[in-house]
Design an enzyme around this catalytic site. Structure first.
Site, PDB file in Angstrom:
ATOM      1  N   GLU A 126     -91.211 -45.594 -71.910  1.00 51.03           N
ATOM      2  CA  GLU A 126     -90.755 -44.203 -71.756  1.00 51.03           C
ATOM      3  C   GLU A 126     -91.768 -43.204 -72.283  1.00 51.03           C
ATOM      4  OE1 GLU A 126     -86.802 -43.053 -73.201  1.00 51.03           O
ATOM      5  OE2 GLU A 126     -86.196 -45.118 -72.816  1.00 51.03           O
ATOM      6  N   ASP A 171     -86.412 -47.838 -73.615  1.00 47.22           N
ATOM      7  CA  ASP A 171     -85.705 -48.036 -74.890  1.00 47.22           C
ATOM      8  C   ASP A 171     -84.527 -49.008 -74.766  1.00 47.22           C
ATOM      9  OD1 ASP A 171     -87.424 -46.434 -76.250  1.00 47.22           O
ATOM     10  OD2 ASP A 171     -86.128 -44.673 -76.333  1.00 47.22           O
ATOM     11  N   ASP A 227     -81.344 -49.240 -75.144  1.00 46.13           N
ATOM     12  CA  ASP A 227     -79.965 -48.742 -75.189  1.00 46.13           C
ATOM     13  C   ASP A 227     -79.564 -48.365 -73.765  1.00 46.13           C
ATOM     14  OD1 ASP A 227     -81.380 -46.413 -74.734  1.00 46.13           O
ATOM     15  OD2 ASP A 227     -81.031 -45.565 -76.724  1.00 46.13           O
ATOM     16  N   GLU A 251     -79.218 -45.544 -72.294  1.00 45.42           N
ATOM     17  CA  GLU A 251     -80.076 -44.508 -71.699  1.00 45.42           C
ATOM     18  C   GLU A 251     -81.355 -45.157 -71.164  1.00 45.42           C
ATOM     19  OE1 GLU A 251     -79.893 -40.625 -70.647  1.00 45.42           O
ATOM     20  OE2 GLU A 251     -78.471 -41.473 -72.072  1.00 45.42           O
ATOM     21  N   TYR A 300     -85.845 -49.734 -84.078  1.00 41.29           N
ATOM     22  CA  TYR A 300     -85.294 -48.701 -83.193  1.00 41.29           C
ATOM     23  C   TYR A 300     -84.289 -47.819 -83.922  1.00 41.29           C
ATOM     24  CZ  TYR A 300     -83.698 -46.496 -78.903  1.00 41.29           C
ATOM     25  OH  TYR A 300     -83.391 -45.569 -77.936  1.00 41.29           O
ATOM     26  N   ARG A 341     -81.889 -45.632 -82.835  1.00 42.43           N
ATOM     27  CA  ARG A 341     -80.535 -45.277 -82.356  1.00 42.43           C
ATOM     28  C   ARG A 341     -79.671 -46.534 -82.386  1.00 42.43           C
ATOM     29  NH1 ARG A 341     -84.118 -42.457 -79.185  1.00 42.43           N
ATOM     30  NH2 ARG A 341     -84.029 -40.202 -79.528  1.00 42.43           N
ATOM     31  N   HIS A 363     -78.600 -54.348 -81.260  1.00 37.52           N
ATOM     32  CA  HIS A 363     -79.618 -53.789 -82.147  1.00 37.52           C
ATOM     33  C   HIS A 363     -79.442 -54.273 -83.565  1.00 37.52           C
ATOM     34  CE1 HIS A 363     -79.677 -50.079 -79.350  1.00 37.52           C
ATOM     35  NE2 HIS A 363     -80.312 -51.094 -78.846  1.00 37.52           N
TER      36      HIS A 363
END
Length: 691
Positions: free
Chosen positions: A9, A82, A84, A86, A300, A302, A346
């Site tokens: 990203e 990433d 997640d 998103e 990470y 989040r 995660h």
């Protein structure tokens, strides 16, 4: 030529990952999302089962062309966005935009940007998880529907440029409800009584707190109650009734999640949630470390999991054994309460290598990066350490029928506190007890210390406490806390002053409309249920379109009703009787970023403006002129004298015309009560509607 293409990203990761993978790999960045719903329309085909209409984001054409070219040449394409939902959605959009062949495309994720993690992820390539993509699509579409359907209602009824959001509107309501609680709060009087005792063979007196009778704790609610107790104790003799020695322990903290990191960074470092996330992103994506090149130094950012990988746990235990001794190592891995499964793939936020101590990186980090990394490193190290142990002593002293208590504790084994103490723990509560005291120790009263107090209203929300509340209520997810708070401040619905969050006039108007017309949107339970449904979509238990089909018709009905029934809020261009001294026209009320002001309607020929002083029909308690509504620079409402700065009267609470019948001071309006402004007086009465 490179046989493999890796798409990430963020451009910041490209150099780091390229270095790990070598010359056979080309690493390129998508710069975030490449496709989205169009800005010019709803972008969801309501007539055809809510099919989203995605378009390429403006300005992404060149990036996509370069990626397409590289993808054609590559034997395999790894989508490394990433880890997640998103990120999963970005990978899915990239696969569509680049028309990637499924056979040569793999989705890879890594929780930290280290050589080991990146190389391991290549071996564990998988297909895109459509459930996670659907969860993100659902969130995006729900947010779009709320924004694009409700915002025009706000434009029509209040002012152009306003907006509503699915999560931000609930956050605004939570702040509004707290303000109301504070405004309606009536302080109650209470007293505390302490006694200093002289102890035989001790120079220092022993301070004890009043407890009550043998079996019942007593609260002293008035001076009369206090005087009665003191009267009962007038001729009392005092003796040590009980001494208990014991031990208590304080558990080591869990490693950080997104929410707890934001809260602690706010309390300890005074960082906004947005700043914390920005810095954490930099530490995750990679910093230049002398002698090592660019390395990601935290995992990470989040996450709502407190899980730690076995490798990281073992490395931490080994490090603690070497640095502090085996007695400092925790017995077994701490388990957090992971209610939400969606992010539990995660780990918690931790350093990628515990041997990389904050002090060893100080030269390579900016001051703020260093402070945040130090917080994360210490918290993680502490989470793998033993609990702290205290020796405790509690003493009960009897005088007549009443008892006083003394509690003291002494740190016996620091455990995790060797590396990490939370801010509130540093204010050590306890006095040191006299060396030896037992039931036979002779004591005598030296003096009483009595103090009057008043109960305090609930505290205003800060960014940290709002994040905590949103998390506890199940509203939003780790990635949404910071943007939600940033949005309501940027829209000037909320003002931030000395860490506290206050509703502005504009925020009050928007909140009132949302509560009146869109009850379910700002309902805390409804929003939390929505989050759970999104998690269920991500786990493959609920079809994503089912969520949309159930949501949209109710929203449309509420919008239609609001368009017909909501009254227009007169928030600007109200003509006043104030005459413009430059051109003679009657000035109008305009609405600016900090509230209302007076402007000449002859603009642009006449550009005269002046502050708008809204009178509340109450004379100033100091000088008798009018009390007017004012706003602080940040937009917080208060009441002041129109004769300011000559007269300094100001009040956060709305004053009343009525004088206190008990002491003659002015009264304040608090909900349906009138309260004396002098809290030492404490007079309260039910409010009659003042004409």
């Amino acid at each position: 030529m490179a046989k493999y293409l890796v798409i990430v990203e963020s451009p910041a990761k490209v150099k780091t990952i390229k270095k790990f993978l070598g010359s056979n790999y080309e690493v390129m960045a998508s710069n975030g999302h490449v496709r989205d719903l169009p800005k010019s329309q709803l972008g969801v085909d309501v007539e055809h089962d809510y099919e989203p209409k995605y378009i390429t984001i403006r300005g992404k054409g060149d990036i996509l062309a370069a990626l397409r070219k590289a993808a054609k040449k590559a034997d395999k394409v790894y989508l490394a966005t990433d880890p997640d939902r998103e990120g999963e959605a970005i990978s899915w959009h990239l696969a569509h935009s680049l028309k990637l062949d499924e056979k040569k495309m793999r989705r890879i994720t890594f929780n930290e940007i280290t050589k080991t993690a990146v190389k391991a992820s290549i071996k564990e390539g998988r297909e895109i998880d459509q459930n996670l993509v659907d969860a993100q699509q659902t969130r995006r579409i729900l947010d779009r529907m709320v924004g694009y359907k409700i915002s025009p209602v706000l434009w029509a009824k209040v002012k152009r440029g306003l907006s509503a959001g699915r999560v931000q509107s609930v956050a605004l309501r939570i702040i509004g409800d707290r303000e109301e609680e504070i405004n309606n709060f009536i302080p109650e009087e209470y007293w505390t009584l302490e006694a200093d005792f002289s102890v035989e063979e001790e120079k220092k007196p022993l301070a004890a707190k009043f407890y009550g009778t043998k079996n019942k704790k007593m609260n002293i609610r008035s001076k009369a109650e206090l005087d009665q107790i003191l009267d009962d104790l007038k001729d009392a003799e005092y003796q040590v009734a009980e001494v208990k020695n014991g031990e208590r322990s304080k558990k080591a903290p869990l490693p950080f999640t997104t929410s707890t990191l934001q809260q602690e960074a706010s309390k300890v470092l005074n960082f906004s949630t947005q700043k914390t996330m920005r810095l954490a992103q930099q530490l995750y994506e990679g910093v230049d470390i002398k002698g090592n090149g660019t390395v990601g130094i935290i995992t990470y950012l989040r996450t709502d999991s407190t899980r730690i990988s076995e490798e990281a746990d073992a490395a931490a235990r080994e490090y603690i054994t070497q640095e502090y001794g085996s007695e400092y190592v925790a017995d077994s891995e701490k388990k957090g309460d992971n209610k939400k499964k969606i992010q539990d793939a995660h780990e918690a936020i931790r350093p990628t290598d515990i041997k990389r101590t904050p002090i060893s990186l100080k030269e390579s980090l900016s001051r703020d990066q260093y402070r945040l990394y130090q917080l994360i490193w210490k918290r993680f190290a502490a989470s793998r350490m033993q609990q702290a142990k205290y020796e405790t002593t509690s003493v009960k002293i009897q005088g007549g029928e009443y008892y006083f208590t003394v509690a003291a504790s002494k740190l016996k084994f620091p455990g995790f506190m060797t590396v990490y103490t939370q801010e509130d723990e540093e204010k050590q509560e306890n006095q040191l007890l006299v060396k030896s005291i037992d039931e036979h120790t002779q004591i005598s009263l030296k003096e009483f210390k009595e103090q009057q107090h008043f109960t305090q209203p609930p505290a205003h929300y800060t960014e940290a406490s709002l994040v905590k509340t949103l998390e506890e209520l199940g509203i939003g997810r780790p990635s949404t806390y910071a943007p939600t708070i940033t949005t309501i401040i940027a829209r000037r619905y909320v003002a931030k002053e000395n860490k506290n969050l206050y509703m502005t006039e504009l925020g009050e108007v928007v909140n009132k409309i949302m509560k009146e017309a869109f009850t379910s949107i700002v309902d805390v339970n409804f929003t939390a249920t929505m989050e759970e449904l999104l998690d269920c979509v991500g786990e493959g238990k609920v079809q994503w379109k089912t969520v949309i089909r159930n949501f949209y018709p109710d929203l449309e009905e509420a919008v239609e009703k609001a368009e017909k029934e909501l009254e227009q809020v007169k928030i600007e261009d109200e003509v006043t009787d104030v005459v413009c001294e430059l051109c003679g026209r009657n000035m109008v009320i305009k609405y600016g970023p900090h509230g209302k002001f007076l402007a000449c309607p002859g603009f642009p020929e006449c550009k005269n403006t002046k502050p708008y002083l809204e009178k509340i029909g109450v004379p100033c308690p100091i000088c008798g002129k009018d009390v007017v509504v004012k706003r602080s620079k940040k937009g917080r409402l208060y009441y002041g004298c129109e004769n300011n700065p000559e007269c300094e009267f100001m009040s956060w609470q709305k004053p009343s015309k009525k004088k206190c019948p008990s002491c003659g001071s002015y009264m304040l309006e608090k909900g349906n009560k009138l309260v004396c402004a002098d809290e030492h007086c404490g007079y309260v009465e039910t409010r009659q509607n003042e004409s």
